[in-house]
Motif scaffolding. Structure first.
Motif, mmCIF file in Angstrom:
data_model
loop_
_atom_site.group_PDB
_atom_site.id
_atom_site.type_symbol
_atom_site.label_atom_id
_atom_site.label_comp_id
_atom_site.label_asym_id
_atom_site.label_seq_id
_atom_site.Cartn_x
_atom_site.Cartn_y
_atom_site.Cartn_z
ATOM 1 N N VAL A 111 32.540 28.173 66.158
ATOM 2 C CA VAL A 111 33.715 28.886 66.352
ATOM 3 C C VAL A 111 34.872 28.739 65.401
ATOM 4 O O VAL A 111 35.370 29.584 64.764
ATOM 5 C CB VAL A 111 34.466 28.658 67.774
ATOM 6 C CG1 VAL A 111 35.684 29.696 68.026
ATOM 7 C CG2 VAL A 111 33.162 29.018 68.757
ATOM 8 N N LEU A 112 35.079 27.388 64.895
ATOM 9 C CA LEU A 112 36.038 26.837 63.967
ATOM 10 C C LEU A 112 35.819 27.457 62.526
ATOM 11 O O LEU A 112 36.683 27.969 62.017
ATOM 12 C CB LEU A 112 36.486 25.591 64.151
ATOM 13 C CG LEU A 112 37.477 25.210 63.093
ATOM 14 C CD1 LEU A 112 38.716 25.787 63.234
ATOM 15 C CD2 LEU A 112 37.415 23.484 63.247
ATOM 16 N N VAL A 113 34.561 27.170 62.311
ATOM 17 C CA VAL A 113 34.071 27.516 60.985
ATOM 18 C C VAL A 113 34.061 29.216 60.923
ATOM 19 O O VAL A 113 34.611 29.662 59.681
ATOM 20 C CB VAL A 113 32.557 27.236 60.559
ATOM 21 C CG1 VAL A 113 31.984 27.762 59.400
ATOM 22 C CG2 VAL A 113 32.418 25.631 60.548
ATOM 23 N N GLY A 114 33.841 29.949 61.873
ATOM 24 C CA GLY A 114 33.870 31.349 61.798
ATOM 25 C C GLY A 114 35.476 31.931 61.801
ATOM 26 O O GLY A 114 35.816 32.883 60.935
ATOM 27 N N ALA A 115 36.192 31.224 62.530
ATOM 28 C CA ALA A 115 37.368 31.454 62.400
ATOM 29 C C ALA A 115 38.081 31.245 61.126
ATOM 30 O O ALA A 115 39.204 32.093 60.538
ATOM 31 C CB ALA A 115 38.159 30.847 63.283
ATOM 32 N N VAL A 116 37.712 30.151 60.504
ATOM 33 C CA VAL A 116 38.365 29.761 59.133
ATOM 34 C C VAL A 116 37.967 30.780 58.006
ATOM 35 O O VAL A 116 38.769 31.255 57.441
ATOM 36 C CB VAL A 116 38.086 28.484 58.806
ATOM 37 C CG1 VAL A 116 38.460 28.284 57.086
ATOM 38 C CG2 VAL A 116 38.535 27.408 59.589
ATOM 39 N N ASN A 117 36.740 31.288 58.102
ATOM 40 C CA ASN A 117 36.202 32.222 57.074
ATOM 41 C C ASN A 117 37.030 33.731 57.364
ATOM 42 O O ASN A 117 37.229 34.206 56.521
ATOM 43 C CB ASN A 117 34.785 32.454 57.402
ATOM 44 C CG ASN A 117 34.026 31.032 56.706
ATOM 45 O OD1 ASN A 117 34.447 30.159 56.192
ATOM 46 N ND2 ASN A 117 32.892 30.744 57.487
ATOM 47 N N PRO A 140 45.155 32.310 65.299
ATOM 48 C CA PRO A 140 45.234 31.668 66.739
ATOM 49 C C PRO A 140 44.010 30.803 67.174
ATOM 50 O O PRO A 140 44.104 29.890 67.731
ATOM 51 C CB PRO A 140 45.327 33.145 67.388
ATOM 52 C CG PRO A 140 45.765 33.910 66.243
ATOM 53 C CD PRO A 140 45.222 33.644 64.965
ATOM 54 N N VAL A 141 42.866 31.098 66.702
ATOM 55 C CA VAL A 141 41.692 30.412 67.223
ATOM 56 C C VAL A 141 41.641 28.969 66.331
ATOM 57 O O VAL A 141 41.309 28.036 66.957
ATOM 58 C CB VAL A 141 40.336 31.096 66.814
ATOM 59 C CG1 VAL A 141 38.841 30.337 67.093
ATOM 60 C CG2 VAL A 141 40.390 32.366 67.533
ATOM 61 N N VAL A 142 41.886 29.284 65.178
ATOM 62 C CA VAL A 142 41.929 27.671 64.405
ATOM 63 C C VAL A 142 43.172 26.972 64.958
ATOM 64 O O VAL A 142 42.812 25.671 65.194
ATOM 65 C CB VAL A 142 42.181 28.086 63.047
ATOM 66 C CG1 VAL A 142 42.356 26.646 62.059
ATOM 67 C CG2 VAL A 142 41.115 28.734 62.154
ATOM 68 N N VAL A 143 44.118 27.369 65.019
ATOM 69 C CA VAL A 143 45.233 26.471 65.644
ATOM 70 C C VAL A 143 45.003 26.031 67.004
ATOM 71 O O VAL A 143 45.240 24.916 67.559
ATOM 72 C CB VAL A 143 46.598 27.412 65.834
ATOM 73 C CG1 VAL A 143 47.771 26.571 66.463
ATOM 74 C CG2 VAL A 143 47.017 27.530 64.228
ATOM 75 N N GLY A 144 44.215 26.913 67.919
ATOM 76 C CA GLY A 144 43.749 26.538 69.275
ATOM 77 C C GLY A 144 42.718 25.361 69.439
ATOM 78 O O GLY A 144 43.155 24.539 70.009
ATOM 79 N N ILE A 145 41.716 25.584 68.513
ATOM 80 C CA ILE A 145 41.009 24.361 68.515
ATOM 81 C C ILE A 145 41.568 22.988 67.934
ATOM 82 O O ILE A 145 41.321 21.987 68.445
ATOM 83 C CB ILE A 145 39.854 24.751 67.515
ATOM 84 C CG1 ILE A 145 38.848 25.910 68.192
ATOM 85 C CG2 ILE A 145 38.685 23.698 67.390
ATOM 86 C CD1 ILE A 145 37.851 26.514 67.435
ATOM 87 N N VAL A 146 42.407 23.124 66.996
ATOM 88 C CA VAL A 146 42.922 22.020 66.618
ATOM 89 C C VAL A 146 43.671 21.216 67.416
ATOM 90 O O VAL A 146 43.951 20.169 67.596
ATOM 91 C CB VAL A 146 43.810 22.435 65.276
ATOM 92 C CG1 VAL A 146 44.554 21.174 64.519
ATOM 93 C CG2 VAL A 146 42.982 22.742 63.943
ATOM 94 N N THR A 147 44.701 22.251 68.156
ATOM 95 C CA THR A 147 45.393 21.754 69.184
ATOM 96 C C THR A 147 44.963 21.095 70.592
ATOM 97 O O THR A 147 44.976 20.158 70.771
ATOM 98 C CB THR A 147 46.415 22.781 69.663
ATOM 99 O OG1 THR A 147 47.162 23.480 68.534
ATOM 100 C CG2 THR A 147 47.255 22.341 70.760
ATOM 101 N N LEU A 148 43.465 21.771 70.571
ATOM 102 C CA LEU A 148 42.671 21.183 71.903
ATOM 103 C C LEU A 148 42.245 19.896 71.392
ATOM 104 O O LEU A 148 42.287 18.924 72.222
ATOM 105 C CB LEU A 148 41.689 22.170 71.922
ATOM 106 C CG LEU A 148 40.507 21.812 73.167
ATOM 107 C CD1 LEU A 148 41.114 21.538 74.550
ATOM 108 C CD2 LEU A 148 39.260 22.365 73.029
ATOM 109 N N VAL A 149 41.923 19.692 70.013
ATOM 110 C CA VAL A 149 41.476 18.363 69.685
ATOM 111 C C VAL A 149 42.459 17.484 69.888
ATOM 112 O O VAL A 149 42.163 16.162 70.184
ATOM 113 C CB VAL A 149 40.801 18.437 68.213
ATOM 114 C CG1 VAL A 149 40.386 17.133 67.719
ATOM 115 C CG2 VAL A 149 39.473 19.329 68.271
ATOM 116 N N ALA A 150 43.680 17.729 69.363
ATOM 117 C CA ALA A 150 44.724 16.697 69.406
ATOM 118 C C ALA A 150 45.170 16.479 70.813
ATOM 119 O O ALA A 150 45.280 15.305 71.177
ATOM 120 C CB ALA A 150 45.842 17.383 68.731
#
Length: 339
Positions: A294-300, A305-315
């Motif tokens: 999901v993150l790779v697809g969002a970055v591409n 919002p998806v990128v920030v959501g995943i990064v925030t979740l990991v943190a």
């Protein structure tokens, strides 16, 4: 005579002054736990703040970026189109208002709406989070098994075997996940054909991705556990067990190991966050479902919002896991300060 009386009076007065009361153990524990919780909240607030302002610092108008993502190409946008997007996402409001709305949404578990899929980010992440959590927990289990077996076999066996054990620890801890994953895939997937090349959702396809995350983690854990293991071998309870006729393996597994794994328990909180972040690379290598894809697809697609959501979740997972480990240690031994 007067001097003696004065000294006696001073001593008597000093003895009658009550000693300063030290806080009880329970109060010290609560204070330490409170400080750790405050520190964790500050770290999460800092991570969320950096994520928000990283979005606003990107070049170009955000409304134009959103429209271009939806259209799949860059175009000149009319004021009416831009006004509609600004109203939908609140981009016309002052930046400080957007910031506090963003923080309030995070507290409520709202990571915003995807620019491309037009769905809540939490729903997008939730659909793939289970596969990533299973991969992370399996990797931590494998890391514990590898660490316990390797340290028990090599620690305290003399300088030659111990040196080999320490060297392997350092080498394993330094292995890059992307390189190790490709090697495991080439050897056991394409070469020996023991495991599928495309992992999918099956149990058999979970082994290689989990080992890719587990081997470096086991190296880190072994480095910290080995010193405690060798120190425990010199303790009096080991000599007492040997005098009772207990064998070497019994001593190592029943007595020494439980004293030596405390550093590994501490690292388990860090390991959960590390495996979640490492899963982004591993899931891409093995074509597994999860938040990594999901993150790779969002970055591409520049779906911020998806990128920030995943990064925030990991943190959040990383900080909360370490906080729980700190709290457990504080309750078990209030004198112990865990960083």
């Amino acid at each position: 005579m007067t001097r003696t009386s004065s000294s006696s009076a001073a001593v008597a007065e000093r003895d009658t002054v009550p000693a300063p009361r030290r806080p009880s153990v329970s109060r010290r524990v609560l204070l330490q736990i409170g400080r750790k919780i405050v520190a964790a909240v500050v770290v999460l607030w800092g991570a969320a703040t950096v994520a928000f302002f990283a979005q606003t610092a990107l070049p170009g108008d955000r409304a134009t970026v959103i429209l271009n993502i939806r259209a799949g190409q860059a175009q000149v946008r009319t004021p009416a189109e831009l006004a509609q997007i600004n109203a939908q996402y609140g981009l016309q409001r002052p930046l400080i208002v957007q910031y506090f709305d963003y923080l309030g949404g995070l507290v409520r578990g709202d990571f915003g709406t995807s620019y491309q899929q037009f769905r809540p980010v939490t729903a997008i992440i939730g659909e793939q989070l289970g596969a990533t959590v299973i991969l992370s927990l399996t990797a931590i289990l494998f890391a514990w098994i590898l660490m316990v077996v390797w340290v028990t076999l090599t620690a305290g066996r003399g300088p030659r075997i111990g040196g080999v054990g320490s060297t392997v620890d350092v080498f394993a801890a330094g292995l890059p996940a992307y390189w190790l994953g490709i090697i495991l895939l080439l050897v056991f997937g394409l070469g020996l054909r023991w495991f599928p090349v495309l992992s999918g959702n099956g149990v058999n396809g979970l082994i290689l991705p989990a080992l890719t995350l587990a081997i470096p983690l086991a190296g880190f854990m072994s480095q910290s556990t080995r010193a405690e293991f060798e120190r425990a071998l010199d303790q009096p309870f080991v000599l007492s067990a040997r005098m009772r006729g207990m064998g070497d393996w019994g001593i190592r597994l029943r007595h020494v190991l439980r004293h030596a794994i405390i550093p590994a328990v501490t690292l388990s909180g860090w390991a959960l966050g590390a495996t979640l972040s490492g899963a982004v690379i591993v899931e891409s290598i093995f074509n597994r479902p999860g938040i990594g894809s999901v993150l790779v697809g969002a970055v591409n697609s520049q779906d911020l919002p998806v990128v920030v959501g995943i990064v925030t979740l990991v943190a959040v997972v990383y900080v909360v896991a370490n906080l729980l480990v700190d709290i457990v240690y504080t309750i078990v031994d209030p004198r112990m300060e865990v960083s």
